[in-house]
Design a protein around this motif. Structure first.
Motif, PDB file in Angstrom:
ATOM      1  N   LEU A 150      14.922  -8.116   6.302  1.00 22.52           N
ATOM      2  CA  LEU A 150      16.012  -7.228   6.795  1.00 22.52           C
ATOM      3  C   LEU A 150      16.738  -6.788   5.547  1.00 22.52           C
ATOM      4  N   VAL A 151      17.104  -5.555   5.577  1.00 25.84           N
ATOM      5  CA  VAL A 151      17.596  -4.827   4.178  1.00 25.84           C
ATOM      6  C   VAL A 151      19.013  -4.499   4.501  1.00 25.84           C
ATOM      7  N   TYR A 152      20.051  -5.077   3.612  1.00 26.69           N
ATOM      8  CA  TYR A 152      21.150  -4.860   3.812  1.00 26.69           C
ATOM      9  C   TYR A 152      22.026  -4.117   2.556  1.00 26.69           C
ATOM     10  N   ALA A 153      23.185  -3.746   2.718  1.00 27.29           N
ATOM     11  CA  ALA A 153      23.958  -3.073   1.568  1.00 27.29           C
ATOM     12  C   ALA A 153      25.056  -3.830   0.863  1.00 27.29           C
ATOM     13  N   ALA A 154      25.457  -5.008   1.622  1.00 31.31           N
ATOM     14  CA  ALA A 154      26.546  -5.942   1.214  1.00 31.31           C
ATOM     15  C   ALA A 154      26.073  -6.513  -0.299  1.00 31.31           C
ATOM     16  N   ARG A 155      27.470  -6.609  -1.182  1.00 30.67           N
ATOM     17  CA  ARG A 155      27.430  -7.237  -2.229  1.00 30.67           C
ATOM     18  C   ARG A 155      26.977  -8.713  -2.305  1.00 30.67           C
ATOM     19  N   ASP A 156      27.578  -9.379  -1.509  1.00 35.85           N
ATOM     20  CA  ASP A 156      27.619 -10.884  -1.111  1.00 35.85           C
ATOM     21  C   ASP A 156      26.430 -11.269  -0.576  1.00 35.85           C
ATOM     22  N   GLU A 157      25.593 -11.747  -1.214  1.00 39.73           N
ATOM     23  CA  GLU A 157      24.190 -12.058  -0.722  1.00 39.73           C
ATOM     24  C   GLU A 157      23.888 -13.246   0.246  1.00 39.73           C
ATOM     25  N   GLN A 158      25.024 -13.857   0.415  1.00 39.72           N
ATOM     26  CA  GLN A 158      24.947 -15.002   0.967  1.00 39.72           C
ATOM     27  C   GLN A 158      25.693 -14.958   2.288  1.00 39.72           C
ATOM     28  N   HIS A 159      26.917 -13.982   2.480  1.00 43.78           N
ATOM     29  CA  HIS A 159      27.707 -14.002   3.463  1.00 43.78           C
ATOM     30  C   HIS A 159      27.718 -12.513   4.095  1.00 43.78           C
ATOM     31  N   ASN A 160      26.659 -12.037   4.854  1.00 41.82           N
ATOM     32  CA  ASN A 160      26.466 -10.722   5.305  1.00 41.82           C
ATOM     33  C   ASN A 160      25.735 -10.983   6.772  1.00 41.82           C
ATOM     34  N   ASN A 161      25.927  -9.606   7.157  1.00 40.72           N
ATOM     35  CA  ASN A 161      25.495  -9.664   8.807  1.00 40.72           C
ATOM     36  C   ASN A 161      23.824  -9.803   8.761  1.00 40.72           C
TER      37      ASN A 161
ATOM     38  N   ALA B  76      34.312 -17.085  11.046  1.00 41.23           N
ATOM     39  CA  ALA B  76      34.837 -16.154  12.226  1.00 41.23           C
ATOM     40  C   ALA B  76      34.023 -14.962  12.450  1.00 41.23           C
ATOM     41  N   PHE B  77      33.655 -14.332  11.515  1.00 40.69           N
ATOM     42  CA  PHE B  77      32.557 -13.148  11.593  1.00 40.69           C
ATOM     43  C   PHE B  77      31.454 -13.524  12.099  1.00 40.69           C
ATOM     44  N   ARG B  78      30.944 -14.638  11.560  1.00 35.69           N
ATOM     45  CA  ARG B  78      29.487 -15.246  11.952  1.00 35.69           C
ATOM     46  C   ARG B  78      29.556 -15.471  13.535  1.00 35.69           C
ATOM     47  N   GLN B  79      30.684 -16.354  13.987  1.00 33.58           N
ATOM     48  CA  GLN B  79      30.681 -16.586  15.368  1.00 33.58           C
ATOM     49  C   GLN B  79      30.918 -15.296  16.315  1.00 33.58           C
ATOM     50  N   ARG B  80      31.607 -14.397  15.991  1.00 33.02           N
ATOM     51  CA  ARG B  80      31.927 -13.252  16.720  1.00 33.02           C
ATOM     52  C   ARG B  80      30.409 -12.362  16.864  1.00 33.02           C
TER      53      ARG B  80
END
Length: 128
Positions: free
Chosen positions: A91-102, A61-65
């Motif tokens: 692209l540098v990000y901070a999320a812990r989940d390396e597969q499911h993030n913006n 749902a996050f991905r779609q939105r």
């Protein structure tokens, strides 16, 4: 194009590094994070980010939105598309989940746009 956590060591082969977070990564000093740019405008809206992080939205749902938000504002991701056209982009990000993030969703979006012959960026005279 690649995605990398802000807390991982930058590689010389990473090319241009762009932070794709609305908020600065926690416990990360600005002078210790090698970046070429920080583009918070192209990140998910605050409402969407909070919904995903809080568990109200699953990743699908996050991905779609988020993709809908990207489609509505090409002016936010055009600069990234231009960087990706001219060399390696991280692209540098901070999320812990390396597969499911913006950053993963954004990288997927940009790669699709690079492959699309009739990208909106073409119409804006942004691509040759």
């Amino acid at each position: 194009m690649q995605c990398k956590r802000a807390y991982q060591t930058a590689a010389a082969s990473g090319g241009r590094r762009v932070l794709v977070e609305r908020l600065w990564p926690r416990n990360c000093r600005k002078e210790s994070l090698p970046l070429d740019a920080w583009l918070p405008a192209q990140t998910p809206s605050t409402e969407l980010r909070r919904g995903f992080k809080g568990g109200a939205l699953d990743f699908a749902a996050f991905r779609q939105r988020y993709r809908a938000e990207l489609a509505a504002h090409p002016e936010h991701w055009w600069p990234l598309l231009e960087l990706a056209e001219h060399g390696r982009l991280t692209l540098v990000y901070a999320a812990r989940d390396e597969q499911h993030n913006n950053a993963r969703v954004l990288a997927e979006w940009l790669e699709e746009e690079l492959d699309r012959p009739s990208s909106p960026a073409c119409y804006a005279g942004r691509r040759s």
